[in-house]
Each structure stands twice: as C-alpha cells, then as structure tokens.
Design a protein around this motif. Structure first.
Motif, mmCIF file in Angstrom:
data_model
loop_
_atom_site.group_PDB
_atom_site.id
_atom_site.type_symbol
_atom_site.label_atom_id
_atom_site.label_comp_id
_atom_site.label_asym_id
_atom_site.label_seq_id
_atom_site.Cartn_x
_atom_site.Cartn_y
_atom_site.Cartn_z
ATOM 1 N N UNK A 90 0.719 -1.285 0.138
ATOM 2 C CA UNK A 90 0.097 -0.029 0.069
ATOM 3 C C UNK A 90 0.879 1.296 0.093
ATOM 4 N N UNK A 91 2.158 1.073 -0.262
ATOM 5 C CA UNK A 91 2.930 2.320 -0.338
ATOM 6 C C UNK A 91 2.573 3.173 -1.430
ATOM 7 N N UNK A 92 2.891 4.805 -1.455
ATOM 8 C CA UNK A 92 2.818 5.262 -2.639
ATOM 9 C C UNK A 92 4.125 5.807 -2.944
ATOM 10 N N UNK A 93 4.589 5.730 -4.147
ATOM 11 C CA UNK A 93 5.915 6.301 -4.842
ATOM 12 C C UNK A 93 5.632 7.272 -5.768
ATOM 13 N N UNK A 94 5.965 8.504 -5.175
ATOM 14 C CA UNK A 94 5.748 9.757 -6.328
ATOM 15 C C UNK A 94 7.283 9.944 -7.047
ATOM 16 N N UNK A 95 7.323 9.729 -8.257
ATOM 17 C CA UNK A 95 8.441 9.455 -9.010
ATOM 18 C C UNK A 95 9.385 11.010 -8.993
ATOM 19 N N UNK A 96 8.451 12.064 -9.191
ATOM 20 C CA UNK A 96 8.892 13.386 -9.708
ATOM 21 C C UNK A 96 7.979 14.463 -8.996
ATOM 22 N N UNK A 97 8.770 14.690 -7.713
ATOM 23 C CA UNK A 97 7.677 15.592 -6.892
ATOM 24 C C UNK A 97 7.764 17.046 -7.440
ATOM 25 N N UNK A 98 6.710 17.757 -7.173
ATOM 26 C CA UNK A 98 6.671 19.272 -7.574
ATOM 27 C C UNK A 98 6.055 19.893 -6.276
ATOM 28 N N UNK A 99 6.257 21.193 -6.329
ATOM 29 C CA UNK A 99 5.769 22.142 -5.095
ATOM 30 C C UNK A 99 4.221 21.978 -5.046
ATOM 31 N N UNK A 100 3.430 21.679 -6.107
ATOM 32 C CA UNK A 100 2.162 21.600 -6.084
ATOM 33 C C UNK A 100 1.864 20.066 -5.216
ATOM 34 N N UNK A 101 2.760 19.346 -4.854
ATOM 35 C CA UNK A 101 2.540 18.021 -4.360
ATOM 36 C C UNK A 101 2.325 18.298 -2.715
ATOM 37 N N UNK A 102 2.761 19.538 -2.407
ATOM 38 C CA UNK A 102 2.895 19.934 -0.892
ATOM 39 C C UNK A 102 1.360 19.729 -0.531
ATOM 40 N N UNK A 103 0.948 18.810 0.620
ATOM 41 C CA UNK A 103 -0.315 18.404 0.941
ATOM 42 C C UNK A 103 -0.309 17.339 2.166
ATOM 43 N N UNK A 104 -1.793 17.096 2.360
ATOM 44 C CA UNK A 104 -1.730 15.963 3.134
ATOM 45 C C UNK A 104 -2.154 14.693 2.196
ATOM 46 N N UNK A 105 -1.747 13.666 2.666
ATOM 47 C CA UNK A 105 -2.219 12.318 2.004
ATOM 48 C C UNK A 105 -2.751 11.287 2.952
ATOM 49 N N UNK A 106 -3.770 10.634 2.459
ATOM 50 C CA UNK A 106 -4.644 9.831 3.408
ATOM 51 C C UNK A 106 -4.606 8.390 2.766
ATOM 52 N N UNK A 107 -4.030 7.511 3.512
ATOM 53 C CA UNK A 107 -4.209 6.251 3.057
ATOM 54 C C UNK A 107 -5.330 5.410 3.758
ATOM 55 N N UNK A 108 -6.145 4.780 2.949
ATOM 56 C CA UNK A 108 -7.343 4.273 3.505
ATOM 57 C C UNK A 108 -7.324 2.577 2.959
ATOM 58 N N UNK A 109 -7.552 1.774 3.831
ATOM 59 C CA UNK A 109 -7.754 0.305 3.878
ATOM 60 C C UNK A 109 -9.042 -0.079 4.322
ATOM 61 N N UNK A 110 -9.815 -0.933 3.449
ATOM 62 C CA UNK A 110 -10.887 -1.489 3.981
ATOM 63 C C UNK A 110 -10.750 -3.040 3.671
ATOM 64 N N UNK A 111 -11.147 -3.896 4.959
ATOM 65 C CA UNK A 111 -11.104 -5.301 4.754
ATOM 66 C C UNK A 111 -12.396 -5.890 5.431
ATOM 67 N N UNK A 112 -13.159 -6.135 4.524
ATOM 68 C CA UNK A 112 -14.546 -6.514 4.759
ATOM 69 C C UNK A 112 -14.735 -7.890 5.543
ATOM 70 N N UNK A 113 -13.546 -8.993 5.651
ATOM 71 C CA UNK A 113 -13.536 -10.034 6.296
ATOM 72 C C UNK A 113 -12.745 -9.847 7.867
ATOM 73 N N UNK A 114 -12.521 -8.841 8.174
ATOM 74 C CA UNK A 114 -11.690 -8.575 9.385
ATOM 75 C C UNK A 114 -12.787 -7.977 10.168
ATOM 76 N N UNK A 115 -12.647 -8.190 11.608
ATOM 77 C CA UNK A 115 -13.473 -7.681 12.984
ATOM 78 C C UNK A 115 -13.557 -6.257 12.554
#
Length: 302
Positions: A90-115
C-alpha cells in the motif's frame, strides 16, 4: 479446560501459519515527510494486521481541506497520474515531486473479512524548493563615514531562504566582532531579509559583493558587483564654492557699472523732464507732402 483449548488453538494456528486478526491496522514510518522538488519520495502505508485477502486500498490528497483521489480502483489518478505508482501492498511512490504536491495524503484500507474492517492514516508531505538567483542591489559608490545598505531577495525557495553575504569571495561573518579581520566594521546582516547595513562606511569596505540564498533544497547566488568607497573631497568642495562666489561677484560688479553709465535709463533726459521736439515757427504752416495740392495757409497783405 478453557486454557487448554486456547493453547491447542494457538498451536493449531501456528502449524497452519494463520494468526487470527482483530482487524486491519495501519502504521507509517513517518507522518511528516519532506522531499526535494523533482526528486522521488515514498509515502509508507504499512498494513500491520489484516485477515482479508484482497483489501480495498485508496489514497487521497487533501489540499486546502478539499480531498481528491490519487489512487482509486487500482490505478493512479489526478495530477499524479503519470508521476506515481503503488508499491505493494500500500505504499505510494511519487517519482517526480513538484511544489504543487505539498499537501496531506490519506491512506485508506477496507478489509470486509476483518472484525475491524477499516483503517486510515494521514501523512503530511512538504516539498522543498531550491532558491532561484536572488535580486541583489549594491551601490556603485559611497562616501566614507556615511551609512549604506545592500539588499538581496528571492521569493521562490521553500522553506524561506536564509541569506549570506560575501566580499571578494570571502564570507562576511554574521557578527563582525567575532573575527579579527572585521572587528572594526560597522555592518549588520539580517539573514531572514537579506539586508546588509553599514552604519558608517570605511575605505576597507570597498570591494566586490555578492549574496547567496540558501535552504535545505539548495542555494543560488547573484553575480558579484563592485562597490567603491571614496573620501570626502574637502579641497574640491572649497574650490567649487570659491569659483561660484567669484562668478557671482563679477556679475554684480558688471550690473553696478552698467547702471552707473545709464544703460538701464528709460526715455527721459537727465533732469527728469520728458524730451520734446522743437516746435515750428509761429505763424507758418507747412504744406502737405503732396505738392500737387498746394494751398495757401495764410492770406497775403497788399
């Protein structure tokens, strides 16, 4: 008896290579990430615990409070579409960052078989931007004993640049009193604004000056500019004042003599009476200019 059953289940799960999960749990190596512009950066979203075989993974970018998709339905989207990729799981690799990429990033994982079938983690990304060549202002010439200021500024770098000044390729210490070579100097440097102020110029302050703007992403500097420091020319000033006074005196003497010889008198005689043309003899009238129309102006006495 209950303890024996739990132990048996644990041994069974260990043999089968399966450990029951309480639900999906995420973590990251760093919640605040810095990257240099045009360089790659990896945002880590590590799945510590999960039972579902194919969980749904999404990444969102949150800029000024507005979310947008970065990774959705198994593909990169948005402004990172051709500049990023998902590194399993689930890692996100940004290959060529720009100043416009400055922000917050949210990783979300949904696992329907888990409690606990959903978890998310928020990562803040700040992209450092290298400074551009600063604009420098260096006076061409100043006078000994006067105050002067040299200026340096650039506004592209992020974080904001810090400034250093150099004279003849040698860096000026932030505090001149800290160096025997500059101990008699009267300058002060503002590293935040780029100002170099001299309270009182000395002949030794003359030279080639340039400024360097620097932050964590790199540095840039302006071309060197020559500044001369001149002595006050007392003799020259005295001679100029003397020449001006002499010229003024000559003009006033000329005006006086001209007035004395009557060059400024109006159309009056020296006694003050108006000038009058001599009158014709009494009793005689002259003919008009046209002799063809001669007429007697007085009668003849026989």
């Amino acid at each position: 008896m209950a303890l024996q059953r739990l132990t048996a289940l644990f041994i069974l799960y260990s043999i089968l290579g399966y450990i029951p999960s309480r639900g999906v749990i995420l973590r990251t190596t760093d919640k605040t990430v810095w990257a240099n512009e045009f360089e790659p950066i990896e945002l880590t979203c590590l799945i510590e615990s999960i039972s579902t075989n194919n969980p749904r993974i999404e990444w969102k970018k949150i800029k000024n409070g507005v979310p947008s998709y970065v990774y959705f339905q198994n593909q990169i989207s948005g402004d990172l579409e051709h500049r990023a990729q998902l590194i399993q799981p689930a890692n996100l690799l940004i290959l060529n960052t720009s100043r416009a990429d400055t922000a917050e990033y949210r990783c979300e994982v949904a696992a329907i078989d888990d409690h606990k079938h959903f978890d998310e983690i928020l990562i803040s990304l700040a992209v450092r931007v290298k400074p551009v060549v600063p604009r420098c202002s260096v006076p061409v010439a100043v006078t000994v004993g006067t105050s002067s200021e040299l200026r340096c500024l650039e506004n592209e770098g992020f974080p904001a640049s810090q400034y250093r000044w150099f004279r003849n390729n040698e860096e000026l210490p932030q505090d001149p009193k800290s160096s025997p070579k500059f101990i008699n100097s009267t300058y002060s440097i503002n590293a935040d604004t780029g100002g170099l102020k001299f309270r009182r110029m000395r002949k030794e302050d003359a030279g080639e000056y340039f400024c360097q703007a620097k932050n964590e992403a790199g540095h840039a500097q302006c071309p060197a500019q020559l500044m001369d420091v001149y002595d006050v020319d007392i003799v020259g000033i005295f001679l100029k004042v003397l020449a001006a006074l002499a010229g003024f005196t000559i003009v006033m003497v000329g005006v006086y003599h001209a007035h004395k010889h009557g060059c400024f008198s109006s159309g009056k005689d020296h006694t003050g009476t108006n000038y009058k043309s001599p009158a014709a003899d009494d009793g005689v009238e002259y003919a008009e200019a046209d002799e063809g129309h001669f007429r007697h102006k007085s009668s003849f006495i026989i």
